[in-house]
Design a protein around this motif. Structure first.
Motif, short mmCIF file in Angstrom:
data_model
loop_
_atom_site.label_atom_id
_atom_site.label_comp_id
_atom_site.label_asym_id
_atom_site.label_seq_id
_atom_site.Cartn_x
_atom_site.Cartn_y
_atom_site.Cartn_z
N SER A 11 -5.15 9.15 -3.00
CA SER A 11 -6.26 9.99 -3.43
C SER A 11 -7.28 9.24 -4.28
CB SER A 11 -5.73 11.20 -4.21
OG SER A 11 -4.99 10.74 -5.33
N ASP A 12 -7.02 7.96 -4.53
CA ASP A 12 -7.93 7.14 -5.33
C ASP A 12 -8.57 6.11 -4.41
OD1 ASP A 12 -9.22 6.23 -7.58
OD2 ASP A 12 -7.39 6.02 -8.77
N ASP A 13 -9.35 5.18 -4.99
CA ASP A 13 -9.99 4.16 -4.14
C ASP A 13 -9.22 2.84 -4.14
OD1 ASP A 13 -10.64 3.57 -6.74
OD2 ASP A 13 -12.74 3.15 -6.35
N SER A 14 -8.19 2.71 -4.99
CA SER A 14 -7.35 1.51 -4.99
C SER A 14 -5.99 1.84 -5.59
CB SER A 14 -8.02 0.37 -5.77
OG SER A 14 -8.07 0.67 -7.14
N ILE A 15 -5.05 0.92 -5.39
CA ILE A 15 -3.69 1.09 -5.91
C ILE A 15 -3.10 -0.31 -6.09
CG2 ILE A 15 -2.67 1.26 -3.60
CD1 ILE A 15 -0.68 3.32 -4.74
N ARG A 16 -2.20 -0.45 -7.05
CA ARG A 16 -1.52 -1.74 -7.23
C ARG A 16 -0.45 -1.91 -6.17
NH1 ARG A 16 -2.00 -0.75 -13.21
NH2 ARG A 16 -3.60 -2.24 -13.83
N LEU A 17 -0.22 -3.16 -5.79
CA LEU A 17 0.72 -3.48 -4.72
C LEU A 17 2.11 -2.93 -5.01
CD1 LEU A 17 1.50 -4.84 -2.09
CD2 LEU A 17 1.61 -7.02 -3.32
N ARG A 52 2.58 -8.37 -8.17
CA ARG A 52 2.85 -6.93 -8.11
C ARG A 52 1.63 -6.12 -8.49
NH1 ARG A 52 7.69 -4.18 -11.45
NH2 ARG A 52 6.89 -5.67 -12.92
N GLY A 53 0.79 -6.67 -9.37
CA GLY A 53 -0.39 -5.95 -9.86
C GLY A 53 -1.62 -6.13 -9.00
N ARG A 54 -1.52 -6.81 -7.87
CA ARG A 54 -2.69 -7.00 -7.00
C ARG A 54 -3.27 -5.65 -6.60
NH1 ARG A 54 -3.89 -10.19 -1.43
NH2 ARG A 54 -5.72 -8.95 -0.93
N GLN A 55 -4.57 -5.52 -6.73
CA GLN A 55 -5.25 -4.29 -6.34
C GLN A 55 -5.47 -4.27 -4.83
OE1 GLN A 55 -6.27 -1.53 -8.19
NE2 GLN A 55 -5.11 -2.44 -9.85
N LEU A 56 -5.04 -3.20 -4.21
CA LEU A 56 -5.24 -3.01 -2.78
C LEU A 56 -6.37 -2.02 -2.57
CD1 LEU A 56 -1.51 -2.49 -1.74
CD2 LEU A 56 -2.84 -4.61 -1.63
N THR A 57 -7.11 -2.20 -1.50
CA THR A 57 -8.21 -1.29 -1.19
C THR A 57 -8.09 -0.82 0.26
OG1 THR A 57 -9.64 -3.15 -0.65
CG2 THR A 57 -9.77 -2.30 -2.90
N ASP A 58 -8.94 0.11 0.62
CA ASP A 58 -8.92 0.73 1.94
C ASP A 58 -8.84 -0.29 3.07
OD1 ASP A 58 -9.20 3.19 3.52
OD2 ASP A 58 -11.02 2.22 4.23
N GLY A 59 -7.89 -0.07 3.97
CA GLY A 59 -7.75 -0.93 5.14
C GLY A 59 -6.78 -2.08 4.99
N ASP A 60 -6.34 -2.38 3.76
CA ASP A 60 -5.37 -3.47 3.58
C ASP A 60 -4.08 -3.12 4.33
OD1 ASP A 60 -6.99 -5.07 2.00
OD2 ASP A 60 -6.14 -4.36 0.11
N ARG A 68 5.23 -2.37 8.58
CA ARG A 68 3.85 -2.52 8.14
C ARG A 68 3.25 -1.17 7.76
NH1 ARG A 68 0.71 -5.29 12.73
NH2 ARG A 68 1.75 -3.70 13.94
N ALA A 69 2.40 -1.20 6.75
CA ALA A 69 1.70 0.01 6.30
C ALA A 69 0.26 -0.34 5.98
CB ALA A 69 2.39 0.60 5.07
N ARG A 70 -0.66 0.53 6.40
CA ARG A 70 -2.09 0.36 6.13
C ARG A 70 -2.50 1.37 5.07
NH1 ARG A 70 -4.12 0.63 10.95
NH2 ARG A 70 -4.57 -1.59 11.13
N LEU A 71 -3.24 0.87 4.08
CA LEU A 71 -3.74 1.74 3.02
C LEU A 71 -4.98 2.49 3.49
CD1 LEU A 71 -3.84 2.70 0.08
CD2 LEU A 71 -5.11 0.63 -0.46
N ALA A 72 -4.96 3.79 3.34
CA ALA A 72 -6.12 4.63 3.62
C ALA A 72 -6.54 5.24 2.29
CB ALA A 72 -5.78 5.71 4.63
#
Length: 76
Positions: A11-17, A52-60, A68-72
């Motif tokens: 529900s946000d625009d990014s998340i930590r790995l 572990r703290g890497r920020q992931l964004t849409d499509g990663d 495998r999982a894609r971040l939406a």
């Protein structure tokens, strides 16, 4: 043959790995996520990742042991 990619909506625009690994079911808990990262078993967009703290964004696309999982992420 590669396994299908699971799409995981946040529900946000990014998340930590580390958080994403747990949310996507790729790690059982935070300590398991840390172990996977330290062992070099996690890739982000096809590249090995240990932070572990890497920020992931849409499509990663995150992969662990053939899963495998894609971040939406929420679109701004």
């Amino acid at each position: 043959m590669n396994a299908p990619i699971q799409t995981v909506q946040i529900s946000d625009d990014s998340i930590r790995l580390g958080q994403f690994l747990k949310l996507a079911g790729l790690a059982e808990d935070g300590s398991h996520a840390r172990e996977l990262l330290e062992a070099g078993e996690v890739t982000v967009n096809g590249r090995p990742e240990e932070r572990r703290g890497r920020q992931l964004t849409d499509g990663d696309v995150i992969a662990v042991a053939g899963n495998r999982a894609r971040l939406a992420a929420r679109q701004m």
